[in-house]
Scaffold this motif. Structure first.
Motif, PDB file in Angstrom:
ATOM      1  N   ALA A  71     137.252  76.288   8.945  1.00  0.00           N
ATOM      2  CA  ALA A  71     135.868  75.739   9.831  1.00  0.00           C
ATOM      3  C   ALA A  71     135.863  77.169  10.845  1.00  0.00           C
ATOM      4  O   ALA A  71     136.052  78.107  10.699  1.00  0.00           O
ATOM      5  CB  ALA A  71     136.219  74.892  10.632  1.00  0.00           C
ATOM      6  N   ARG A  73     132.582  77.732  13.909  1.00  0.00           N
ATOM      7  CA  ARG A  73     131.973  76.615  14.433  1.00  0.00           C
ATOM      8  C   ARG A  73     131.234  77.575  16.217  1.00  0.00           C
ATOM      9  O   ARG A  73     131.909  79.052  16.315  1.00  0.00           O
ATOM     10  CB  ARG A  73     132.803  75.923  15.822  1.00  0.00           C
ATOM     11  N   GLY A  76     130.729  75.035  19.525  1.00  0.00           N
ATOM     12  CA  GLY A  76     131.481  73.762  19.143  1.00  0.00           C
ATOM     13  C   GLY A  76     130.135  72.968  17.508  1.00  0.00           C
ATOM     14  O   GLY A  76     131.042  71.898  17.387  1.00  0.00           O
ATOM     15  N   HIS A  77     129.493  73.492  17.292  1.00  0.00           N
ATOM     16  CA  HIS A  77     129.091  73.345  16.348  1.00  0.00           C
ATOM     17  C   HIS A  77     128.989  73.906  14.725  1.00  0.00           C
ATOM     18  O   HIS A  77     129.128  74.390  14.697  1.00  0.00           O
ATOM     19  CB  HIS A  77     127.053  73.719  16.324  1.00  0.00           C
ATOM     20  N   GLU A  78     129.924  73.382  14.129  1.00  0.00           N
ATOM     21  CA  GLU A  78     130.661  73.480  12.580  1.00  0.00           C
ATOM     22  C   GLU A  78     129.531  73.507  11.806  1.00  0.00           C
ATOM     23  O   GLU A  78     128.814  72.760  11.577  1.00  0.00           O
ATOM     24  CB  GLU A  78     131.949  72.516  12.140  1.00  0.00           C
ATOM     25  N   ALA A  86     123.736  74.802  14.842  1.00  0.00           N
ATOM     26  CA  ALA A  86     124.731  75.765  14.809  1.00  0.00           C
ATOM     27  C   ALA A  86     124.301  77.362  14.064  1.00  0.00           C
ATOM     28  O   ALA A  86     124.356  78.104  15.126  1.00  0.00           O
ATOM     29  CB  ALA A  86     125.656  76.433  13.410  1.00  0.00           C
TER      30      ALA A  86
END
Length: 261
Positions: A71, A73, A76-78, A86
Motif C-alpha cells: 500500500a 499513502r 493518509g490517503h491510500e 491522494a
C-alpha cells in the motif's frame, strides 16, 4: 503557496508512507517488500544507482502503474482507494523531459492547470506566481524548445507546483544539467521545503546532492537497505561519510541478489 508546518508528535501523518510494496515485470523483481515513510515538511533523498527501482517506485506512487502488492499513502490517503484525494496532494517531476516543445511556457502550464480543473482566471494567477517563484516570468511567451535544459526543468517544477501540492517527487531532476544548473535547481527545492513546508522526495544517484541534515532512503536492487537521518545511515554502516555508506550498501545489495535463489 505557503503550507503550515506539521508537528513532530506521534500522531503526525506521514507525507508519504510506502508499506510492503513489491512489483514485478514478468519474472523480473523490480521492487521487493519496500517500506519507508517520509515526514511532512522534510527533504528526503531516495538514493540508488540506475536500475535500483527508483523510477518504478515513482511510477507506483503517481499511479502510472497499479500497485501489485502493498500500500502507498499520501498524507493518509491510500492511492488505490482514494486516488483523487491522494494525487491532488502530489506534484511530480519525472526524469524524462515532458514539456510540449511546440507550445509556449504559458500554454504548457495552462494545459496542466486545465487537467487539474483550475479555472482560467485562477490559472493565470497561479501561472504568474509559480513562474515568479522559479524565476522564469520573462519566458512566459517563449516556446519550450527555446529553453535550456535547466530552464526546462524550472518550468517543469513550476508546472508541478500549479495545483499547490503538499508532497513533491523529483526523479533524477538534475540529470543532464551542467554543474551550475544542478546546484541552482537543488538549492531552489531546498528553499521551497524551508519556506513553504512542502515535503520532498528527491531521487538521485549523485552523492554530492545529499546533505548531512537530510533524511535518506537507500534503495539497492529493489530493496531498502537503509533509511533514516544521513548521520544514522553512516553510523550504522561504520563508514566515514554518506559516500562510503552508499558504496557499502550497494555492494551488500548486489551480493544478496547474486546469492538469492
Amino acid at each position: 503557496m505557503r503550507h503550515a508546518q506539521a508537528g513532530n508528535g506521534p500522531d503526525t501523518v506521514a507525507a508519504l508512507a510506502v508499506e510492503a510494496v513489491s512489483h514485478t515485470y514478468g519474472r523480473s523483481q523490480a521492487l521487493d517488500d519496500v517500506s519507508f515513510a517520509i515526514p511532512p515538511g522534510r527533504f528526503t533523498v531516495l538514493l540508488g544507482l540506475n536500475g535500483a527501482g527508483k523510477t518504478t517506485l515513482f511510477s507506483l506512487i503517481s499511479r502510472l502503474y497499479a500497485t501489485q502488492k502493498g500500500a502507498i499513502r499520501i498524507f493518509g490517503h491510500e492511492i488505490g482507494r482514494s486516488p483523487r484525494e491522494a494525487l491532488r496532494r502530489l506534484g511530480i517531476v519525472f526524469q524524462a523531459r515532458t514539456l510540449d516543445l511546440d507550445l509556449t511556457v504559458r500554454q504548457n502550464l495552462a494545459y496542466h492547470a486545465s487537467l487539474h480543473g483550475i479555472g482560467a482566471g485562477a490559472a493565470r494567477r497561479r501561472i504568474a506566481s509559480v513562474l515568479e517563484t522559479v524565476e522564469m516570468s520573462d519566458r512566459l511567451g517563449d516556446k519550450a524548445r527555446s529553453l535550456s535544459g535547466g530552464q526546462m526543468r524550472r518550468v517543469e517544477i513550476a508546472r508541478a507546483l500549479l495545483h499547490e501540492p503538499r508532497l513533491m517527487l523529483l526523479d533524477e531532476p538534475t540529470v543532464g544539467l551542467d554543474i551550475q544548473s544542478r546546484a541552482a535547481i537543488l538549492a531552489f527545492i531546498r528553499r521551497l521545503v524551508n519556506r513553504d513546508g512542502i515535503s520532498v522526495l528527491w531521487a538521485t544517484h549523485l552523492i554530492d546532492e545529499v546533505e548531512q541534515g537530510d533524511d535518506a532512503v537507500v534503495l539497492s536492487a529493489g530493496k531498502v537497505t537503509a533509511k533514516g537521518p544521513v548521520a544514522d545511515v553512516v553510523k550504522a554502516t561504520g563508514t566515514a561519510d554518506i559516500a562510503g555508506a552508499f558504496s557499502h550498501l550497494c555492494r551488500a545489495g548486489f551480493q544478496r541478489e547474486e546469492h538469492s535463489p
